[in-house]
Design an enzyme around this catalytic site. Sequence first.
Site, short mmCIF file in Angstrom:
data_model
loop_
_atom_site.label_atom_id
_atom_site.label_comp_id
_atom_site.label_asym_id
_atom_site.label_seq_id
_atom_site.Cartn_x
_atom_site.Cartn_y
_atom_site.Cartn_z
N GLU A 163 -5.90 -8.33 0.53
CA GLU A 163 -6.51 -8.11 1.85
C GLU A 163 -7.99 -7.81 1.64
O GLU A 163 -8.35 -7.04 0.74
CB GLU A 163 -5.91 -6.90 2.59
CG GLU A 163 -4.53 -7.11 3.12
CD GLU A 163 -3.97 -5.88 3.85
OE1 GLU A 163 -4.75 -5.13 4.48
OE2 GLU A 163 -2.74 -5.67 3.77
N GLU A 170 0.80 -1.23 0.00
CA GLU A 170 0.00 0.00 0.00
C GLU A 170 0.83 1.28 0.00
O GLU A 170 0.73 2.09 0.94
CB GLU A 170 -0.93 0.03 1.22
CG GLU A 170 -1.94 -1.08 1.26
CD GLU A 170 -2.99 -0.89 2.34
OE1 GLU A 170 -2.75 -0.14 3.30
OE2 GLU A 170 -4.07 -1.48 2.22
#
Length: 473
Positions: A377, A161
């Site tokens: 995720e 991320e």
Amino acid sequence: MSKEQFLWGSATAAYQCEGAWNEDNKGASVWDDFCHSDANTTGITGDVSCDFYHHYAEDIRLMAEGGQNTFRFSISWSRIVPKEDHAVNEAGLAFYDRVLDECEKYGIVPNVTLVHYDLPDYIGRKGGWCYDGVSDEFAYYTSVVFRHFGNRIPLYVTINEPNHNAYCNYCVGNYPPNEKNNLQDYAHCAYNMMVCNAKAIREFRRLNLAGSQIGIVQGCGPATALKDTPEYLEAVKFCNYFCNFCFLDPAIRGYYEPDLIEAVRSRGIDLSFVKQEDLDIMKDNTVDFLGQNIYSRLLVKPNESGVTAFTVNNAGNNDGTGKTARETRAISGWFETDRDPSTKLNHWGREIYPRCAYDTLMLRKERYGDIPIYVTENGHGCYDVADENGYVEDDERIEFLENYLHYILKAKEDGVNVKGYYVWSTMDLYSWINGYKKRYGLVRVDYDDENLRRIPKKSYYWYKNFIEEHKDI
Ligand code: BG6
């Protein structure tokens, strides 16, 4: 790894689960420093967490017994290269060898992230992601990892991320180095991260590791809006420049669009850190796959307030009660967060909107073609209530996962090259600024028990069954 096998698993990250923060010659990371400093107003740290460092065998066994065939975890850079002198810590490598042994024992495919927010402290002191030497440091560290583990790891991820990390570090200010509203450093950080990504991929390709691939994990989906007027579409475009394209275009396509560069420059951001030699490395070193984390929608509207402001689901006075909770992302003149009154928010103010999984995957395909995508995720943070045996009936989490999975599988049916799916998280662990009350695990960790007892939740059994029913997709 069989090409046809769909990967069903769950995910963790080093700082959030390992504990053992200074064991076996590990160096400190920026998160160790931050959590041990006065800036950490909660006093909560990841020093012990669920102690995966000593419980990894049990955790991986539980994954296998739960029908999972893949495990996403991250390597702590500070365990491998603890100090500025670049000496390699053999004990750090040995720990991850043990983790990989355990995965191999059960046929679990490792999906390994090279950095998940936890830069070494010695890099943090020099300016962290804004230090221009960070990419050479990252190339060195990742080459140590690639050489040691080679194709024992079939799926490597360079950075977790980058968008959310840069955003929290330099816009929201809730992650170290805790700078707020600093768009100059955000841009610099974002750029350096993409140089890091490209240089690590160059190291990876040099070794020609047969059977291994390398990717990057993105934290948000493409921006969307409730209206399609020209003003709303402009807001979507600018939000995508800011959150998506400045990471994914260089990582996947190998270049930045001139319009994006121009838009950033016209905000007065000094781009003198951009170097032609870096752009050349980016052009030649792109990812094999995209890891896409899916939590909620990035819903925006035109910025009419003229305000630039940023908060996330754990900032300020937001304590998880849902009362004051609200996520804001606003850049004057560009875009600001919109709110759809018809959808629910979780206790931390994050929208629950399962359909965003479908839209995210379809829009990725639209822009980046058939690139393999792993949903790296997807999960639901909530206050779990355990019975006297420690068992949690987490129906809320099951409903969340079921609804999101419906749309993920629909996107796969509609042609997106989805190769795997990971629940966040394997077991309860440290949730950055939210500490330990916000739980995501399929397995409960009893933090009051001296052995940090693991108790599978209802969602663990539900997931096992879901995998069984979908193993041949
Ligand atoms: C992702 C991160 O952004 O979201 C994880 O990769 C994180 O590390 C997860 O834990 C959930 O976010 P939070 O802040 O609720 O723990």
